[in-house]
Design a protein around this motif. Structure first.
Motif, mmCIF file in Angstrom:
data_model
loop_
_atom_site.group_PDB
_atom_site.id
_atom_site.type_symbol
_atom_site.label_atom_id
_atom_site.label_comp_id
_atom_site.label_asym_id
_atom_site.label_seq_id
_atom_site.Cartn_x
_atom_site.Cartn_y
_atom_site.Cartn_z
ATOM 1 N N GLN A 203 0.847 -1.189 0.000
ATOM 2 C CA GLN A 203 0.000 0.000 0.000
ATOM 3 C C GLN A 203 0.886 1.243 0.000
ATOM 4 N N PRO A 204 0.587 2.195 -0.878
ATOM 5 C CA PRO A 204 1.423 3.399 -0.923
ATOM 6 C C PRO A 204 1.321 4.171 0.386
ATOM 7 N N LEU A 205 2.444 4.445 0.990
ATOM 8 C CA LEU A 205 2.439 5.165 2.260
ATOM 9 C C LEU A 205 2.118 6.638 2.024
ATOM 10 N N GLN A 206 1.329 7.177 2.915
ATOM 11 C CA GLN A 206 0.879 8.559 2.796
ATOM 12 C C GLN A 206 1.310 9.354 4.025
ATOM 13 N N PRO A 207 1.336 10.690 3.900
ATOM 14 C CA PRO A 207 1.627 11.514 5.083
ATOM 15 C C PRO A 207 0.625 11.254 6.202
ATOM 16 N N SER A 208 1.026 11.593 7.400
ATOM 17 C CA SER A 208 0.216 11.351 8.590
ATOM 18 C C SER A 208 -1.028 12.241 8.613
ATOM 19 N N HIS A 209 -2.168 11.627 8.861
ATOM 20 C CA HIS A 209 -3.425 12.366 9.017
ATOM 21 C C HIS A 209 -3.300 13.382 10.149
ATOM 22 N N LEU A 228 4.748 26.858 10.439
ATOM 23 C CA LEU A 228 4.311 25.933 9.395
ATOM 24 C C LEU A 228 5.464 25.032 8.962
ATOM 25 N N GLU A 229 6.648 25.610 8.821
ATOM 26 C CA GLU A 229 7.824 24.820 8.438
ATOM 27 C C GLU A 229 8.130 23.771 9.495
ATOM 28 N N SER A 230 7.976 24.138 10.766
ATOM 29 C CA SER A 230 8.252 23.207 11.854
ATOM 30 C C SER A 230 7.285 22.029 11.819
ATOM 31 N N VAL A 231 5.992 22.296 11.598
ATOM 32 C CA VAL A 231 5.007 21.211 11.544
ATOM 33 C C VAL A 231 5.270 20.316 10.343
ATOM 34 N N MET A 232 5.543 20.909 9.199
ATOM 35 C CA MET A 232 5.810 20.099 8.006
ATOM 36 C C MET A 232 7.046 19.225 8.205
ATOM 37 N N GLY A 233 7.998 19.713 8.965
ATOM 38 C CA GLY A 233 9.215 18.964 9.240
ATOM 39 C C GLY A 233 9.017 17.807 10.203
ATOM 40 N N GLU A 234 7.772 17.579 10.680
ATOM 41 C CA GLU A 234 7.487 16.446 11.555
ATOM 42 C C GLU A 234 7.107 15.195 10.775
ATOM 43 N N ASP A 235 7.093 15.282 9.454
ATOM 44 C CA ASP A 235 6.671 14.139 8.633
ATOM 45 C C ASP A 235 7.451 14.166 7.326
ATOM 46 N N ALA A 236 8.366 13.207 7.167
ATOM 47 C CA ALA A 236 9.210 13.184 5.967
ATOM 48 C C ALA A 236 8.377 13.043 4.696
ATOM 49 N N LEU A 237 7.351 12.212 4.732
ATOM 50 C CA LEU A 237 6.522 12.012 3.539
ATOM 51 C C LEU A 237 5.754 13.282 3.186
ATOM 52 N N ARG A 293 7.891 7.656 11.916
ATOM 53 C CA ARG A 293 7.998 9.102 11.655
ATOM 54 C C ARG A 293 8.808 9.793 12.742
ATOM 55 N N ASP A 294 8.471 9.479 13.992
ATOM 56 C CA ASP A 294 9.101 10.197 15.101
ATOM 57 C C ASP A 294 10.594 9.903 15.206
ATOM 58 N N THR A 295 10.993 8.655 14.969
ATOM 59 C CA THR A 295 12.426 8.349 15.029
ATOM 60 C C THR A 295 13.186 9.071 13.918
ATOM 61 N N THR A 296 12.556 9.236 12.768
ATOM 62 C CA THR A 296 13.195 9.956 11.663
ATOM 63 C C THR A 296 13.360 11.428 12.002
ATOM 64 N N VAL A 297 12.362 11.996 12.649
ATOM 65 C CA VAL A 297 12.437 13.403 13.058
ATOM 66 C C VAL A 297 13.556 13.606 14.077
ATOM 67 N N LEU A 298 13.674 12.689 15.044
ATOM 68 C CA LEU A 298 14.733 12.823 16.046
ATOM 69 C C LEU A 298 16.110 12.678 15.410
ATOM 70 N N ARG A 299 16.223 11.814 14.411
ATOM 71 C CA ARG A 299 17.489 11.708 13.670
ATOM 72 C C ARG A 299 17.834 13.041 13.025
ATOM 73 N N ALA A 300 16.847 13.690 12.423
ATOM 74 C CA ALA A 300 17.080 14.973 11.766
ATOM 75 C C ALA A 300 17.471 16.049 12.784
ATOM 76 N N ARG A 301 16.777 16.069 13.930
ATOM 77 C CA ARG A 301 17.109 17.064 14.965
ATOM 78 C C ARG A 301 18.527 16.865 15.487
ATOM 79 N N PHE A 325 15.051 13.285 5.195
ATOM 80 C CA PHE A 325 14.883 12.543 3.944
ATOM 81 C C PHE A 325 15.733 11.274 3.883
ATOM 82 N N SER A 326 16.505 10.998 4.928
ATOM 83 C CA SER A 326 17.454 9.878 4.876
ATOM 84 C C SER A 326 16.780 8.513 4.858
ATOM 85 N N ARG A 327 15.475 8.459 5.155
ATOM 86 C CA ARG A 327 14.767 7.181 5.188
ATOM 87 C C ARG A 327 13.735 7.072 4.057
#
Length: 412
Positions: A203-209, A228-237, A293-301, A325-327
């Motif tokens: 199933q194609p993965l989609q951004p978080s609802h 807005l940039e901060s919120v968008m940065g919480e979801d790589a997709l 999602r959250d582990t990817t965000v912490l990696r970025a931070r 974007f590393s994942r």
């Protein structure tokens, strides 16, 4: 000049996830450098100074009996929980220190195999356990889970797992669900990212609802571009889909959008809200994707924090985007080079994520290594990239301390 204790340590971390698939705490893996005595009281003071009431609960996991002995001797009541490897308690002196620490009110956590639980006299020292499953116990638990999934009159057999504990090394999504949903485990240490993504591959993965709604709410409240940039940065997709859309021919922008921030500025709130509204019905509500999602965000931070202090804010955004974007290859099931070439990103981001070279690559490599707790790998990477242990460890602790978790309300 007195060296900070953080200069004589190699740290790593793993995240603890509760049944709601939300962060329950952080396991901080603590190893010495093999040459310098670790000042345990100094380490505890350093953590106490960095942590706040909203920071996640910590579980300190020392890598050696000597480091554990120092923590048990010097940690006052109210310190972070300390994990004790059950096998080390064969040492009578170490057991005596654990008993003394328990009497002082220290929170101790037993670690070991589910099929080798401690005797009652030892077990009473511990408020909780981090349990590892033998292959036999894991297989039995999966069989019980499979039988519970079938409809039938006969009740399924009892699971070998124990409610209210933390489970380590849960490598499959089926076992994960059994631990958290059937048995009522307190948490799992780490998350089986690979198996979760493999199980969702058709199933194609989609951004978080949840994130899409949060961004729509920020627009409705007329929050600034930074928010807005901060919120968008919480979801790589979400960030990736947004940049793909803003660079599409249908939008007709004259210049390439190389960052989400630039896209937000050029697109405007009305057009962004319309795009998000069209995205919302298809957004993902899969709970097992939240830790991914959250582990990817912490990696970025963390990668962003590892950059030198003098680097400009714009370049720090690029480092963050490299981590975020590393994942994408795992999320989209495509080669990372193919994905990254679709976007007009800076060459520095492409080099870090795809070629593992350039100015941002050291921060991204070290940030990834710190997730796994392989102390030898972290030390080697820090040496190769000339990154000081104190800078790396302080960056890690500051990043973790800033993570906010929802704590259950206290009873009246």
């Amino acid at each position: 000049m007195v060296q900070s204790v953080l200069g004589s340590l190699t740290l790593g971390y793993r995240l603890l996830w509760n049944p709601a698939r939300k962060l329950a705490g952080v396991q901080l893996l603590v190893d010495g450098d093999g040459q310098t005595h670790v000042d345990a009281p100094h380490l505890l003071r350093t953590i106490r100074e960095m942590w706040s009431a909203s920071s996640p609960p910590l579980l300190l996991t020392p890598a050696t009996p000597a480091l554990l002995a120092d923590l048990l001797e010097h940690a006052p009541a109210g310190s972070p929980s300390i994990e004790v490897d059950g096998a080390w308690l064969a040492d009578a002196a170490l057991l005596a220190r654990a008993q003394a620490a328990h009497r002082r009110g220290l929170r101790l956590v037993w670690r070991g195999l589910l099929d080798a639980l401690p005797e009652p006299a030892v077990a009473r020292l511990f408020g909780m356990s981090v349990l590892q499953l033998s292959s036999r116990d894991a297989m039995q638990a999966l069989q019980v889970a499979a039988q519970r999934g079938r409809s039938g009159a006969q009740p399924p057999p009892a699971s070998p797992l124990i409610a209210g504990q933390v489970y380590d090394g849960v490598a499959s999504r089926a076992l994960l669900s059994h631990c958290l949903d059937d048995v009522g485990a307190m948490a799992v240490a780490g998350w089986p990212v690979e198996d979760v993504l493999h199980s969702l591959r058709y199933q194609p993965l989609q951004p978080s609802h949840e994130t899409v709604l949060k961004l729509l709410k920020a627009i409705d409240e007329d929050q600034g571009i930074e928010a807005l940039e901060s919120v968008m940065g919480e979801d790589a997709l979400l960030a990736y889909r947004f940049m793909t859309f803003t660079n599409s021919a249908s939008l007709g922008l004259r210049t390439g959008v190389d960052t989400p921030r630039r896209g937000l500025v050029m697109m405007g709130y009305g057009a962004l809200a319309q795009w998000l509204g069209e995205l919302l019905p298809h957004a993902s509500t899969e709970p097992d994707m939240r830790p991914v999602r959250d582990t990817t965000v912490l990696r970025a931070r963390l990668a962003e924090r590892l950059m030198d202090a003098g680097v400009s804010h714009d370049l720090r955004r690029e480092v963050y985007l490299s981590g975020l974007f590393s994942r994408l290859d795992e999320l989209l099931h495509e080669p990372i080079g193919t994905i990254m070439r679709r976007l007009p990103l800076s060459e520095r981001i492409y080099n870090a994520v795809v070629l593992r070279s350039g100015a941002y690559a050291p921060c991204l490599e070290v940030a990834k290594a710190l997730e796994g707790g392989d102390a030898a790998l972290v030390r080697r990477l820090c040496e190769d990239h000339e990154m000081g242990a104190e800078h790396v460890n302080r960056s890690l602790l500051r990043m973790l301390a800033e993570v906010q978790i929802q704590r259950p309300p206290r009873a009246a």
